[in-house]
Design an enzyme around this catalytic site. Structure first.
Site, PDB file in Angstrom:
ATOM      1  N   LYS A 152      38.778  46.686  42.018  1.00 28.78           N
ATOM      2  CA  LYS A 152      40.008  46.155  41.401  1.00 28.78           C
ATOM      3  C   LYS A 152      39.740  44.680  41.111  1.00 28.78           C
ATOM      4  O   LYS A 152      39.820  43.832  41.991  1.00 28.78           O
ATOM      5  CB  LYS A 152      41.183  46.310  42.379  1.00 28.78           C
ATOM      6  CG  LYS A 152      42.548  46.452  41.729  1.00 28.78           C
ATOM      7  CD  LYS A 152      42.942  45.323  40.795  1.00 28.78           C
ATOM      8  CE  LYS A 152      43.484  44.111  41.526  1.00 28.78           C
ATOM      9  NZ  LYS A 152      43.742  42.969  40.606  1.00 28.78           N
TER      10      LYS A 152
ATOM     11  N   CYS B 147      35.507  28.989  46.205  1.00 27.31           N
ATOM     12  CA  CYS B 147      35.896  29.053  47.622  1.00 27.31           C
ATOM     13  C   CYS B 147      35.070  28.078  48.442  1.00 27.31           C
ATOM     14  O   CYS B 147      35.559  27.476  49.382  1.00 27.31           O
ATOM     15  CB  CYS B 147      35.774  30.476  48.143  1.00 27.31           C
ATOM     16  SG  CYS B 147      34.237  31.252  47.686  1.00 27.31           S
TER      17      CYS B 147
END
Ligand code: NAD
Length: 483
Positions: A177, A286
């Site tokens: 996804k 990140c």
């Protein structure tokens, strides 16, 4: 710049398929704010179809496919991706707004992930364990079965490559996804997988919203392992949903990664890296080096030199390949602006800022790079992830204070240490709480070989490198009593 508008569908069983509910999501070019077309808005029903396809492929084909054959398919895929690197890079550049050279780097990394895991697939083996007389005990590394992969928008190709590459090499079938804000490159990469001979159903992609398709994937009882990369808050929801069906999870969450600069550091080498570590991908990384901790005796000089470099940075459309592109979406743009506004109202001070290219389209989501002058460790812009081109400076008196400031956020993903003192290098490598520590560099070129992941609120589990293969397998112990 107007681009050809396209309508993208899910990729299930090696074929494109519209959303079962017929709904779509608009794809926005962050460099201009213009529409690039639509995506299928997947629902729980689409996730269920993809999981069923993956389960059937796993049971009927993939689990019986030898490691050597999996390796060969992955290797062919890596070559086809390399042949299409420019096309994939352009898609990534349009979809995320990242500068073209970074998108090219991501496409190259995608090919390299498949190459690396192709090479590793047939080298993942168990052990024999010395046990009591009359027994032979061995361990077997088995795939989980069907793995779910929830991918963020900041590095779609890289994060897809590292997680799907390892999962397939280990023998799992995958349901992916991608993020609703950026998934075009992954849909194209999946088509290339089919060209490489990946059997149908082994890799399936369902696009859609996180709260719909993402939540349905994490909660689906047919998923045997979830790999999630994204925000800490969403990671918690994913882990909770997976826990309801006792499904193991790898969480790669955010960071507030420090770079520690001691007075004996090679500043000429450090300064461009300090800037690059926050500017890369517009700070939407990140592992962005979002804090610089400088020894007090050189803090003023380092801040002055950083300010000089920040003032020269220019943000503009991805295809123009400037220092940085736009932020990913209007929502992220507003989020960063509000965080900065709040930070400035509560004591933060801008030491320098870059600019937005004069020719950048007015509808794009551009944020000037910002260098913040020294802030106290409890300030929100020191403890919270901004996920934008914002670098905060702190200073320390000695090594002990440097470690304490480095560890004083809820995160622990990556750290950089700049010093020529060998003893200090080793002490800090051990004392800093993070999944990776880089000494006199930051990121080591991002090599696919280097295990990656966090501690504390940055998550758990490791991806990248050979280590990832352990996460995508479970260990079975077989004890044979033969007398
Ligand atoms: P997010 O964590 O909400 O999204 C990441 C992925 O999770 C996307 O595919 C999204 O569709 C999916 N998702 C969202 N809600 C879900 C749910 N309830 N269940 C399952 N999946 C779900 O991130 P975002 O909203 O796109 O960005 C918000 C913040 O997250 C950013 O500002 C940044 O701080 C952080 N972030 C971190 C990373 C990273 O690499 N660590 C990546 C992207 C975003």
């Amino acid at each position: 710049m107007t681009q050809a508008v396209r309508h993208h569908q899910h990729f299930i069983n090696n074929r494109t398929r519209p959303a079962s509910g017929g709904q779509t999501i608009e794809v926005i070019d962050p460099s201009s704010g213009e529409s690039l077309g639509t995506l299928a808005r997947g629902t729980a029903a689409d996730i269920d179809s993809a999981v069923c396809a993956a389960r059937a492929a796993y049971e009927k084909v993939w689990r019986a496919t030898s490691a050597l054959e999996r390796s060969r398919i992955l290797y062919r895929w890596s070559q086809i991706v390399a042949d299409h690197a420019e096309e994939l890079a352009r898609l990534e550049c349009l979809d995320t707004g990242k500068p073209m050279r970074q998108a090219r780097g991501d496409a190259t990394a995608l090919a390299r992930y498949f190459e690396f895991y192709a090479g590793a697939a047939d080298k993942l083996h168990g052990q024999t364990i010395p046990y009591q007389e009359g027994y032979t005990v061995l361990t077997i590394r088995e795939p989980h079965g069907v793995t779910g992969h929830i991918v963020p928008w900041n590095y779609p190709m890289q994060i897809f490559g590292r997680s799907v590459g390892a999962a397939l090499a280990a023998g799992n079938a995958c349901v992916v996804k991608p993020a609703e804000d950026a998934c075009l490159s992954l849909l194209r990469a999946a088509e290339l997988a089919a060209e490489a001979g990946l059997p149908e159903g082994v890799l399936n992609i369902v696009t859609g919203l996180g709260t719909e398709a993402g939540a349905a994937l994490a909660a689906h009882p047919g998923i045997d392992h979830v790999s999630f990369t994204g925000s800490t808050a969403t990671g918690t929801l994913v882990a909770q949903a997976a826990a309801a069906h006792h499904c193991p999870v790898t969480l790669e969450l955010g960071g507030k990664s420090p770079q520690l600069v001691f007075a004996d550091a090679d500043l000429e080498a450090a300064l461009p890296v300090l800037v690059g570590a926050i500017i890369q991908n517009g700070g939407q990384t990140c592992s962005a080096g979002s804090r610089v901790l400088v020894e007090k005796s050189i803090a003023a000089e380092v801040t002055r030199q950083l300010a000089q470099r920040f003032s020269a940075l220019v943000a503009g459309p991805g295809l123009q390949d400037l220092d940085l592109g736009p932020l990913i979406s209007a929502r992220q743009h507003q989020r960063v602006a509000l965080l900065l506004e709040d930070g400035l109202a509560t004591g933060a001070r801008v030491a320098a800022e870059g600019s937005i290219a004069a020719q950048a389209p007015a509808g794009g989501f551009y944020q000037k790079p910002v260098l913040l002058a020294e802030l106290p460790s409890e300030h929100r812009l020191i403890t919270e992830e901004v996920f934008g081109p914002v670098l905060a400076v702190q200073s320390f008196q000695d090594e002990a204070e440097a470690v304490s400031l480095a560890n004083a956020t809820p995160y622990g993903l990556v750290a950089g240490v700049w010093t020529r003192d060998g003893g200090r290098q080793l002490r800090l490598a051990r004392r800093i709480q993070s999944g990776q520590v880089f000494i006199n560099n930051y990121g080591a070129g991002g090599g696919v070989e280097l295990p990656f992941g966090g501690v504390k609120h940055s998550g758990y589990g490791r991806e990248k490198g050979f280590e990832a293969l352990y996460g995508f397998t479970c260990l079975k112990t077989v004890a044979i009593h033969h007398g």
